[in-house]
Design an enzyme around this catalytic site. Structure first.
Site, PDB file in Angstrom:
ATOM      1  N   PHE A 166      -3.738  -5.925   6.802  1.00  0.00           N
ATOM      2  CA  PHE A 166      -4.876  -5.542   6.105  1.00  0.00           C
ATOM      3  C   PHE A 166      -4.738  -4.294   5.165  1.00  0.00           C
ATOM      4  CE2 PHE A 166      -5.068  -2.467   9.619  1.00  0.00           C
ATOM      5  CZ  PHE A 166      -5.550  -1.362   9.204  1.00  0.00           C
ATOM      6  N   LYS A 167      -3.715  -3.395   5.433  1.00  0.00           N
ATOM      7  CA  LYS A 167      -3.333  -2.351   4.463  1.00  0.00           C
ATOM      8  C   LYS A 167      -3.121  -2.704   3.244  1.00  0.00           C
ATOM      9  CE  LYS A 167      -3.310  -0.107   8.410  1.00  0.00           C
ATOM     10  NZ  LYS A 167      -2.087   0.775   8.867  1.00  0.00           N
TER      11      LYS A 167
END
Length: 513
Positions: A108-109
């Site tokens: 998700f980063k």
């Protein structure tokens, strides 16, 4: 709009300055001075595309970049994600999964770290910032590779990442130490993530310029420029639920977020403040459940045993972004006192009024490795949906919460934060059942119950996991095993500043003399 330090409201900077600085001079985190300024009409918002929502949200938080924002968004999200929705929603009538891992490093980063370099370049130009920027980042697994990928070959920038020697998966490590760009570097420390994070924050607060013409900043979620892009996918989840016919506009939903540093779930809090109908934010922790205990009792106590778990990105005892929530709950003076107590005593306790205010929105739950392992197996065989170890913690914690909760159930979205192929051995162990004769007796078949387990590499497990589940692994993960290792440095935690100075020439190249 101005940005204030969570520890001293007299420290006030512009949005662009907050992005460039990353951390306030007093060690605090930057927050917007007026939440009324960020509110939107969510009904109009969810009619937009993902990029359209990003443009409006970025403009709310960074109004001094309003002219540049359309270009920033296009550069950040064009041709970088394999899903046209950027963050697609999967699931059924009971539980939904928002997949926020379809970017370059499968975590998700990527959603935020595809945007941060473009935000930084525009912010620097806006304020006439002439220094080159060295990004310092501590990672518990995923931020490092995403930051290195996001800033790869971005002129005028360099990245140095510190990560714990033990506790991250082999793939997470390989994603960092095989990065080809000349302006990025990763280094292991002989300690855990909290030590790496403390070291980075200390350097950022003490060293305004690490060398002549080179300033420091951060790519962690302590940087408001890293946090804001994550707000967008909360709106995207709501939009997709409406479009799927699962909810009507106005229906409140909840989110369950596997949480370590509290950044991802803090983005959800900002989405709620902007006007999105969020009823509850459920903070899911693993065995390092300092956040769960805090949300139950009001006592934040980092003086506890640190556990290495199968969800390493959540193996954190000091959750930096919680400081932002404290500021909006208790104000800057008390936040400063709490942070000072955490540093000197290893703990702090908020009062009951503050705790009750937080409990109106947040709920804490946790799951240990055995529970997460069962959750992976249950989800795969019951719903044909494969979870990574972090999402499994959220899934298991949420199901336990349902058994304990006394309030009415509302639609819930679990944030699926990483590809299961980033943690192939743990996921494979969870779903394999020797009684079912998986691999049909093939020689060398994976048997997690005997000594063969320790001989298998992550590369082996990726192949077995793909064959067992009939799911093709992402190419950016399966291809990492053949890449050349660029560096494999290891230092003690007290050597971080010296390491940065030694590697400036390597990382900054012609930008450093």
């Amino acid at each position: 709009m101005r940005y204030l330090s969570t520890r001293d409201e007299k420290i006030s900077v512009s949005p662009s300055e907050a992005i460039i600085m990353g951390l306030a001079p007093d060690g605090g985190l930057f927050v917007p001075d007026d939440l009324d300024e960020i509110r939107v009409d969510y009904k109009k918002m969810i009619k937009k595309s993902y990029k359209g929502m990003a443009r409006e949200i970025f403009a709310k938080f960074f109004p001094d970049l309003i002219i540049e924002i359309p270009d920033i968004v296009n550069k950040s999200y064009d041709n970088k994600f394999i899903s046209k929705e950027i963050t697609p929603l999967k699931g059924n009538d009971d539980i939904f999964f928002l997949e926020v891992f379809h970017g370059p490093t499968c975590a998700f980063k990527d959603v935020a770290l595809s945007a941060l370099p473009n935000l930084m370049k525009s912010a620097a130009k806006k304020i006439g910032f002439k220094d080159k920027i060295l990004i310092l980042t501590a990672t518990s697994g995923d931020t490092g590779s995403a930051a290195m990928k996001g800033f790869s070959d971005v002129s005028g920038t360099g990245v140095i990442v510190f990560y714990p020697r033990e506790g991250i998966s082999d793939i997470q490590k390989l994603q960092m130490i095989t990065q080809e760009a000349g302006n990025v570097r990763a280094c292991a420390i002989r300690d855990n993530f909290d030590a790496a994070q403390r070291g980075v924050k200390k350097i950022l607060s003490e060293e305004k310029n690490i060398a002549c013409g080179i300033s420091l900043s951060s790519a962690n979620s302590i940087n408001i420029g890293r946090l804001v892009p994550q707000i967008v996918y909360y709106f995207s989840a709501y939009k997709q639920l409406v479009e799927m016919g699962k909810i009507k506009i106005g229906t409140k939903i909840s989110f369950t977020v596997p949480t370590g540093n509290f950044g991802n779930i803090m983005a959800g809090w900002f989405a709620r403040e902007m006007g999105l109908p969020i009823g509850r934010l459920i903070c899911a922790s693993n065995k390092n459940n300092v956040l769960t205990d805090f949300l139950l009792s009001g006592l934040y106590d980092r003086k506890r045993e640190f556990y290495k778990t199968s969800s390493p990105s959540m193996d954190i005892l000091v959750s930096s972004n919680l400081e932002r929530l404290l500021y909006f709950t208790a104000g800057s003076q008390k936040t400063s006192e709490y942070m000072r107590e955490l540093e000197t005593k290893g703990e702090y306790r908020i009062n009951m009024e503050e705790l009750e205010k937080i409990k109106q929105i947040f709920y804490g739950c946790y799951a240990e490795d055995d529970e997460a392992r069962y959750a992976i197996r249950d989800s795969f065989y019951s719903n044909n949906y494969l979870l990574d170890t972090h999402t499994a913690v959220a899934y298991a914690g949420y199901k336990k919460m349902l058994d304990e909760a006394k309030e009415p159930r509302i639609p819930n979205v679990i944030l699926a934060t990483a590809s299961p192929f980033k943690f192939p051995k743990a996921v494979l162990t969870a779903i394999y059942d020797k009684k079912e004769g998986s691999f049909n007796g093939e020689e060398g078949a994976f048997t997690p119950y005997n000594k063969k387990e320790n001989k298998l590499t992550d590369e082996d497990c990726v192949k077995y996991l793909s064959r067992l589940t009939m799911i093709e692994p992402p190419s950016q993960l399966s291809g990492v095993f053949t890449k050349k290792i660029k560096n494999d440095d290891l230092i003690d935690k007290n050597e971080m500043k010296d390491y940065i100075r030694k590697k400036l020439q390597d990382v900054m190249g012609d930008e450093y003399e």
